[in-house]
Scaffold this active site. Structure first.
Site, short mmCIF file in Angstrom:
data_model
loop_
_atom_site.label_atom_id
_atom_site.label_comp_id
_atom_site.label_asym_id
_atom_site.label_seq_id
_atom_site.Cartn_x
_atom_site.Cartn_y
_atom_site.Cartn_z
N ALA A 15 -69.14 43.90 -15.56
CA ALA A 15 -68.14 44.67 -16.31
C ALA A 15 -67.32 43.73 -17.18
CB ALA A 15 -67.24 45.41 -15.33
N GLU A 39 -75.88 47.01 -11.09
CA GLU A 39 -75.69 48.45 -10.86
C GLU A 39 -76.42 49.28 -11.92
OE1 GLU A 39 -71.57 49.09 -8.49
OE2 GLU A 39 -71.35 48.07 -10.40
N GLU A 55 -68.53 41.17 -7.10
CA GLU A 55 -67.19 41.76 -7.27
C GLU A 55 -66.18 41.29 -6.22
OE1 GLU A 55 -69.99 44.69 -9.26
OE2 GLU A 55 -70.04 43.38 -7.53
#
Length: 717
Positions: free
Chosen positions: A69, A111, A131
């Site tokens: 991300a 993901e 993460e």
């Protein structure tokens, strides 16, 4: 979810026969920014409506697939399309979508791949869900899809640790369907897509898979093991809980629960601290004085002194491809140094950090041993690591000035001493710098790059370059007694001694700091380092000690018994033969009682909270003075120094980040309260007072320094 997002063109769409190739392009790491998410939605819709395309391949441009991300967006309000919805849309496709992975697929990148119906990797690719290192859990289905695809055991190995795995391991775990022989990810993806189309291979949606059932006890055991390792960090434990959810509920309910857990962690102090550390790491080498400055060449280095520190520095340099000439007084000392280096290198081979061939090459070609300073005539950089005595160091630098070639960088590994005074003994002060390694130097990550008054910018750049070569975290420091880390350490150790003298014990202080998240308390650390080191420093500073300063003799009295910590089997703790962990030394409490009696101090009960508040207030106050004086350029430099060199828990972000979380006004009020009893030690930092008065934080100072550098870049562009 609406799919009427306008494409930015960062995800391209190209037909290769009957296969659509979607290329994600967001340099340098193809982070899943809002624009990328919008483009993916638009491209998936385009693929669904394209009758020619029978399959699609998602690839990344440049060196990686997708590295996660865009965490810069974490501070902004969440904007549609959210990543879980984008991935759901990929997975819901009526035609097969293949992820073709090269470089890395990390976090949101993996993901996205798990949302595809097939995954192919090229050799050298790695996948992972890191993460946890940002104080969060995977929040776009990673904790729910991965266990369904690879099983709970694999998910529990990968998610709480955050460690990536190789393409071969991912294939063995069922995460990758194939490791391609193709070097190019597009070719690998097209080849795999062709076989899917031609064979009519049924599509597999991870959300619909059912992992083999496991004994629920496995989760309880995993949680206990992870909690022990995490030492107070929440996200690793929540990772286990999220995987456990996947074993108990439907995919839809699991996704809802994952989102709740993700959002709770995302709004936590631990996430803010770890995100701060993530960005601070990347800001350390971005300094105005070396912006655009090329470092000098470093291929061959010299090391003066083959003790623990010198041998450690030499080991670290040799392990990272540099050739080293090590100087010692005599053949016997050289023999000891070589044996130490050999032991270090053998340890690295045993751990798989070096090959046996590399080990042979190091001793056959890269390492030279000499008693003659003239052997250093051609080295690019030399690091002095002799006894911590300024006169001895000055003599070394006078010799280096005579024998080293023009342009060679002359570095001192002093922990405390005045680099300006050392530089002044040479005719080339512009070439002199401090490179303060931490012991053991081939393992510890921190390197303080100490910039003297006359150090040239390209010498500073070379210090940072050496850090990069040796895989260190380099932090710029100015000249003062102890630089950034040891100066702050001396202050919070003095505060700890005062806490002990006023009624606590070394063991209570250590326990509080362990509970805070440090790997060891300050007294256990002192025993490990050797109490004689602190004793020598106190003796050196004694003539300049301010009469207003409280002085505690109990650490000196312990040393007077010949108890120097682990190396003598006794210090603050008693160590059984070969033991790393000690038990409290009862004689220390007797020494304390005696000193309290002499000084007429009535021991008071000091709570855990009071110990922590005083200890941290001392650390933050001195750190603020270090920034105020320019010894550290920014609060973030202090934070990274304490995290990498002194065991400060990363999940708390360093002392400055911790102070921002607690509130600078709270810290300042504590300091003012303590000052009523000891006004000399507890003199508040002017910077701290100014920040509180103006309602600003240390984070604001970091941001201002970043803006300043960005402004300078614009001006010079």
């Amino acid at each position: 979810m609406s799919s009427s997002f306008k494409s930015s063109g960062q995800v391209s769409y190209e037909l290769r026969g009957d296969v659509a190739v979607m290329t994600v392009s967001n340099p340098p790491v193809n982070a899943l920014s809002l624009a990328i998410r919008q483009d993916l939605v638009a491209r998936i819709k385009q693929f669904e409506e394209d009758d020619t395309a029978k399959a699609a391949v998602i690839v990344g441009a440049g060196k990686v697939f997708i590295a996660g991300a865009d965490i810069r967006e974490f501070k902004l309000p969440a904007t549609e399309p959210h990543l879980p919805d984008v991935i759901d849309q990929i997975e819901a496709c009526s035609k097969p979508v293949i992820a073709a992975i090269h470089g890395v697929a990390l976090g949101g990148g993996l993901e996205v791949a798990l949302g595809c119906h097939f995954r192919v990797g090229v050799k050298g690719a790695k996948v992972g869900l890191p993460e946890v290192h940002l104080g969060i859990i995977p929040g776009a289905g990673g904790t729910q899809r991965l266990p369904r695809l690879a099983g709970y055991q694999k998910a529990l190995e990968m998610i709480p640790s955050g460690a990536p795995i190789s393409a071969a391991d991912a294939k063995a775990a069922g995460i990758l369907d194939e490791v391609s022989e193709e070097a190019d990810a597009v070719a690998a993806g097209l080849s795999f897509a062709r076989s899917v189309i031609d064979n009519g291979t049924p599509m597999r949606r991870c959300s619909e898979l059912v992992a083999p059932a496991v004994d629920p006890q496995m989760f309880a055991e995993a949680k206990a093991a992870v909690a022990k390792r995490a030492r107070g960090q929440k996200s690793p434990v929540v990772c286990v809980e999220a995987v456990e959810v996947a074993s108990k509920t439907s995919f839809a309910d699991g996704m809802e629960k994952e989102r709740e857990m993700f959002m709770e962690l995302k709004n936590s102090a631990q996430h803010r601290a770890l995100a701060h550390a993530f960005f601070a790491d990347r800001a350390l080498g971005k300094l105005p004085e070396i912006e655009g400055v090329a470092p000098r060449q470093i291929k061959a280095i010299g090391v003066i002194g083959g003790g623990t520190m010198g041998a450690g520095i030499a080991t670290g340099a040799l392990m990272n491809g540099l050739s080293v000439t090590l100087i010692e007084r005599d053949a016997e000392a050289l023999g000891r140094a070589k044996a130490t280096i050999a032991g270090n290198i053998a340890g690295a081979v045993k751990k798989g950090k070096l090959s046996a061939e590399q080990e042979q090459r190091i001793f056959a070609e890269a390492l030279s041993l000499s008693t003659d300073y003239a052997s250093l005539s051609e080295v690019d950089l030399v690091i002095e690591a002799v006894f911590e005595d300024i006169d001895v160091k000055k003599q070394v630098f006078q010799k280096l000035d005579e024998v080293c070639k023009d342009g060679a960088v002359l570095a001192t590994n002093t922990s405390y001493l005045d680099v300006n005074a050392i530089a002044a003994t040479t005719k080339r002060p512009q070439d002199v710098i401090g490179l303060h390694f931490f012991s053991p130097a081939h393992i510890m990550k921190l390197l303080e790059v100490v910039v003297a008054d006359k150090t040239a910018p390209d010498v500073i750049a070379t210090g940072f370059q050496l850090g990069k070569i040796m895989r260190k975290v380099a932090v710029r420091a100015g000249v003062c007694d102890g630089f950034i880390g040891n100066r702050i350490l001396a202050t919070y150790r003095t505060a700890a001694d005062a806490i002990v003298m006023d009624g606590s014990t070394p063991y209570e202080v250590d326990k509080v700091m362990l509970e805070f998240g440090f790997p060891m308390g300050p007294y256990a650390v002192a025993d490990l380092a050797g109490l004689d080191i602190g004793w020598a420093t106190r003796k050196r500073k004694a003539p300049t000690l301010d009469p207003r300063a409280r002085y505690f003799t109990f650490p000196d009295r312990i040393c007077e018994q010949g108890w120097f910590g682990q190396k003598t089997g006794k210090g603050f703790y008693v160590y059984e033969a070969g033991a790393r962990k000690g038990t409290p030394n009862p004689a220390v409490l007797e020494i304390l009682t005696e000193e309290r009696k002499e000084k007429q101090i009535n021991a008071q009960t000091i709570s855990k909270e009071q110990i922590l508040d005083r200890y941290m207030a001392a650390m933050v106050n001195e750190a603020a003075k270090v920034v105020e004086e320019g010894i550290a350029l920014r609060p973030l430099d202090v934070d990274m120094t304490l995290i990498y060199g002194y065991g400060f828990p990363r999940w708390r972000g360093g002392p400055m980040q911790y102070a921002d979380e607690v509130g600078l006004e709270t810290i300042l009020n504590n300091i003012k309260r303590y000052a009523q009893e000891d006004a000399y030690f507890w003199l508040p930092a002017k910077l701290l007072e100014e920040l509180v008065a103006s309602g600003r934080t240390f984070a604001d100072l970091n941001a201002e320094s970043g803006d300043k550098l960005a402004g300078q870049k614009r001006e010079t562009a």
